[in-house]
Scaffold this motif. Structure first.
Motif, PDB file in Angstrom:
ATOM      1  N   UNK A 106       6.702  -1.881   3.998  1.00  0.00           N
ATOM      2  CA  UNK A 106       6.031  -3.173   3.888  1.00  0.00           C
ATOM      3  C   UNK A 106       4.787  -3.090   3.004  1.00  0.00           C
ATOM      4  N   UNK A 160      13.392   0.739   0.123  1.00  0.00           N
ATOM      5  CA  UNK A 160      14.352  -0.147   0.769  1.00  0.00           C
ATOM      6  C   UNK A 160      14.892   0.554   2.008  1.00  0.00           C
ATOM      7  N   UNK A 197       8.862   1.444   8.566  1.00  0.00           N
ATOM      8  CA  UNK A 197       8.855   0.012   8.222  1.00  0.00           C
ATOM      9  C   UNK A 197       7.500  -0.400   7.662  1.00  0.00           C
ATOM     10  N   UNK A 198       6.454   0.152   8.267  1.00  0.00           N
ATOM     11  CA  UNK A 198       5.095  -0.130   7.785  1.00  0.00           C
ATOM     12  C   UNK A 198       4.954   0.375   6.340  1.00  0.00           C
ATOM     13  N   UNK A 245       4.685  -1.602  -4.807  1.00  0.00           N
ATOM     14  CA  UNK A 245       5.684  -1.806  -5.853  1.00  0.00           C
ATOM     15  C   UNK A 245       7.045  -2.212  -5.295  1.00  0.00           C
ATOM     16  N   UNK A 246       7.114  -2.452  -3.988  1.00  0.00           N
ATOM     17  CA  UNK A 246       8.386  -2.829  -3.356  1.00  0.00           C
ATOM     18  C   UNK A 246       9.492  -1.849  -3.722  1.00  0.00           C
ATOM     19  N   UNK A 260      13.736   3.073  -5.009  1.00  0.00           N
ATOM     20  CA  UNK A 260      13.988   2.624  -6.378  1.00  0.00           C
ATOM     21  C   UNK A 260      12.926   3.318  -7.233  1.00  0.00           C
ATOM     22  N   UNK A 319       4.217  -0.864   0.567  1.00  0.00           N
ATOM     23  CA  UNK A 319       4.418  -0.304  -0.775  1.00  0.00           C
ATOM     24  C   UNK A 319       4.055  -1.375  -1.799  1.00  0.00           C
ATOM     25  N   UNK A 366      10.465   2.079  -9.897  1.00  0.00           N
ATOM     26  CA  UNK A 366       9.464   1.105  -9.442  1.00  0.00           C
ATOM     27  C   UNK A 366       8.220   1.769  -8.861  1.00  0.00           C
ATOM     28  N   UNK A 367       8.357   3.011  -8.394  1.00  0.00           N
ATOM     29  CA  UNK A 367       7.250   3.671  -7.698  1.00  0.00           C
ATOM     30  C   UNK A 367       6.033   3.788  -8.617  1.00  0.00           C
TER      31      UNK A 367
END
Lengths: 65, 393
Positions: A53, A61, A49-50, A57-58, A6, A55, A9-10
Motif C-alpha cells: 500500500x 502486487x 499489505x502495508x 511506485x505501485x 513490477x 509503495x 516500476x521500483x
C-alpha cells in the motif's frame, strides 16, 4: 498470498523494507527491491499489505491464492 | 456505520477504500472521481509517460477485477459540488445526493496557471501529459515556467527527446527553499550541462501567443509553454460547508476535519503530533499513507491513531535520482554528511529546531540511506545525528 514485483516500476524508496523487513530487501547497487519470501506466512500478511500500500511506485502486487 | 463516501479517486482515495475493505468494513462504499479514468498513478506523468517509455495502461493502479473485488459504488466522471456536514450529505455534479455516515475528502490539487491569452500546458492529469508529449518533437522549443521538481523533471525529459528547453525560475537558485542553495546550485549545473537554458531570478508576467512575457517586459519565444508553478487545493466545493478550509482542508493529527469527516492526500493539511506543525504534503507516498491512516481512524473513532509518517519523495532528473525523507522545507541548516555534491553521490542532512528532520540522498547504497531515514523518523537531536557538526549555535 504471492508477492509479485513490477521491477521497472521500483524507485528504490525502501518503504517496503521499513514496512516488512522479513519479506523485502534492496539491491546494494541500485536499491531496487528484492523479495526475500514470495509466499510469506499468514503472520506476515498484514505487514506485506502495508508494504504494498505504501509503495510510492505501485510496484508491489499481491496475488491471493 | 453502513455508508462511507470517499471523494477523490486517485492514490489517496484508492488507498482509503482499499484499507476500509481490508479492515473489514462491509457497508456501502462510494468512490467519487471527477476524472473519467479509474485510479491511475501520477508520478510517471512527468517521467516515463512524458518520455514515451510507458503508455497509459502502465499507470493503472488496479485491474478491473481488483476494483470489482472491492465492491464499490464507483462514480467516475462525477465531481462533488457541495457538502452539508450537519445533514451528512454530499452533492454531486450529476445532481445526485449521497448521504454518508463517514466521509473521506481526497480531492487533491489543481495546477496554478499564469495569466495571459497564450496556450499553456500544465501537468497534473493523464490528458495534460499526453497533450504535452504530443508536442515534444526534436528541435521544437519548450519554455518551462518554474524549476521545482515537476518543471525540472519535465525539462529533463524534454531534453532527452531533443527539445530545446528554456527553464525560467523566479528565485536566484532553483529549489533553494526546499533543498537548500548548495543542492539547488548543483541541480542548476546539472540542467545546464544537459543543454537547458536556465534563467533564474526571472518572473513571468503572462503567457502570450508564441512565448512568455517576463516581468521586466522582455519576451521569451517558445513553441510550447509548460506552467509548473505549484498547485491549489481543490476545496472550492466545500465553500459554505463550514469545514475549516485554508491552504487545504484543515485536519487534526488524526486526519479529522469534523465529526465523521476526514482529509487525505494533497488536499489535507494535517497537524504533526510531535512537532505540532500543520503541513500539506503533495507526495505520492503521503497520499497512500494518509488514505490508509484515515480509513483506520474512521472505523475506530474512539481509538484514533495519530498520523506521523516520514514524508518520502523522489525526483528523476537525467541520470540522477533524488530521494528525500522527512521535512526539508524551512530548514535552518544543512550539511553534506555522506559523499559530495560534485560527484552526485551524496547525502545531505537538514536541521530544524535542533533536530535532524530530513535527508536528501542520491546515488548511495540503500543501507546507508536507511540508517539516516531511521534517524529522521526518530527526530534525533542534530548533535547526535551529525557529531562532526558540533554544537548547534
Amino acid at each position: 498470498m504471492r508477492v509479485e514485483i513490477d521491477e521497472p516500476k521500483c524507485v528504490a524508496s525502501g518503504q517496503c523494507v521499513v514496512a516488512s523487513p522479513e519479506v523485502f530487501d534492496q539491491r546494494d547497487e541500485d536499491g531496487v527491491v528484492i523479495v526475500l519470501d514470495a509466499a510469506p506466512a499468514p503472520a506476515l500478511h498484514d505487514a506485506v499489505r502495508e508494504a504494498a500500500a505504501v509503495c510510492p511506485a505501485a510496484a508491489i502486487r499481491l496475488v491471493l491464492e | 456505520m453502513t455508508r462511507v463516501v470517499v471523494v477523490g479517486a486517485s492514490a489517496a482515495g484508492l488507498a482509503a477504500v482499499d484499507a476500509l475493505r481490508r479492515e473489514g468494513y462491509d457497508g456501502t462504499l462510494t468512490l467519487v472521481g471527477a476524472e473519467p479514468h479509474p485510479p491511475y498513478d501520477r508520478p510517471p506523468l512527468s517521467k516515463q509517460l512524458l518520455a514515451g517509455a510507458w503508455e497509459p495502461d502502465r499507470l493503472v493502479l488496479r485491474t478491473p477485477a481488483e476494483l470489482s473485488a472491492l465492491g464499490l459504488d464507483l462514480r467516475l466522471g462525477t465531481a462533488a459540488t457541495g457538502l452539508d456536514p450537519a445533514a451528512r450529505v454530499v452533492a454531486l455534479s450529476d445532481g445526485d445526493r449521497l448521504p454518508y455516515d463517514a466521509l473521506v475528502i481526497a480531492t487533491g490539487v489543481r495546477p496554478r496557471r499564469l495569466p495571459g491569452e497564450g496556450p499553456q500546458h500544465v501537468l497534473r492529469t493523464l490528458e495534460d501529459a499526453l497533450a504535452l508529449r504530443e508536442r515534444l518533437r526534436p528541435g521544437r522549443h519548450l519554455a518551462v515556467v518554474g524549476a521545482g521538481f515537476l518543471g525540472a523533471e519535465a525539462a529533463a525529459v524534454a531534453r532527452g527527446l531533443g527539445v530545446e528547453v528554456t527553464l525560467l525560475e523566479p528565485e536566484p537558485v532553483p529549489l533553494a527553499r526546499t533543498v537548500g542553495a548548495p543542492v539547488g546550485a548543483m541541480l542548476a549545473a546539472l540542467h545546464r550541462e544537459h543543454g537547458v537554458t536556465l534563467r533564474t531570478g526571472v518572473a513571468v508576467r503572462a503567457v502570450c501567443r508564441g512565448g512568455v512575457r517576463l516581468a521586466d517586459g522582455a519576451f521569451v519565444a517558445a513553441d510550447e509553454v509548460l506552467t509548473a508553478i505549484g498547485s491549489v487545493p481543490n476545496t472550492d466545493w466545500l465553500a459554505g460547508s463550514g469545514l475549516p478550509v485554508g491552504d487545504g482542508l484543515e485536519c487534526d493529527m488524526y486526519g479529522a476535519a469534523a465529526p465523521g469527516v476526514y482529509g487525505a492526500g494533497d488536499v489535507a493539511r494535517v497537524r504533526h503530533p510531535v512537532s505540532g506543525a500543520a503541513s500539506r504534503v503533495e507526495h505520492r507516498t503521503h497520499a497512500a499513507e494518509s488514505g490508509l491512516a484515515v480509513a483506520r481512524n474512521l472505523l475506530r473513532p474512539d481509538a484514533p491513531r495519530p498520523f506521523a509518517p516520514v514524508p518520502y519523495v523522489w525526483s528523476d532528473q537525467y541520470d540522477v535520482r533524488l530521494q528525500a525523507y522527512g521535512y526539508l522545507r524551512g530548514h535552518e541548516h544543512l550539511d553534506v554528511v555522506e559523499g559530495a555534491l560534485a560527484t552526485r553521490r551524496f547525502l545531505v542532512a537538514y536541521r530544524s529546531g535542533g533536530r535532524l528532520t530530513g535527508v536528501l540522498a542520491a546515488g548511495l547504497p540503500p543501507r546507508v540511506v536507511r540508517r539516516w531515514r531511521q534517524a529522521v523518523a526518530g527526530r534525533v537531536p542534530w548533535r547526535e545525528a551529525v557529531p562532526a557538526a558540533g554544537a548547534v549555535p
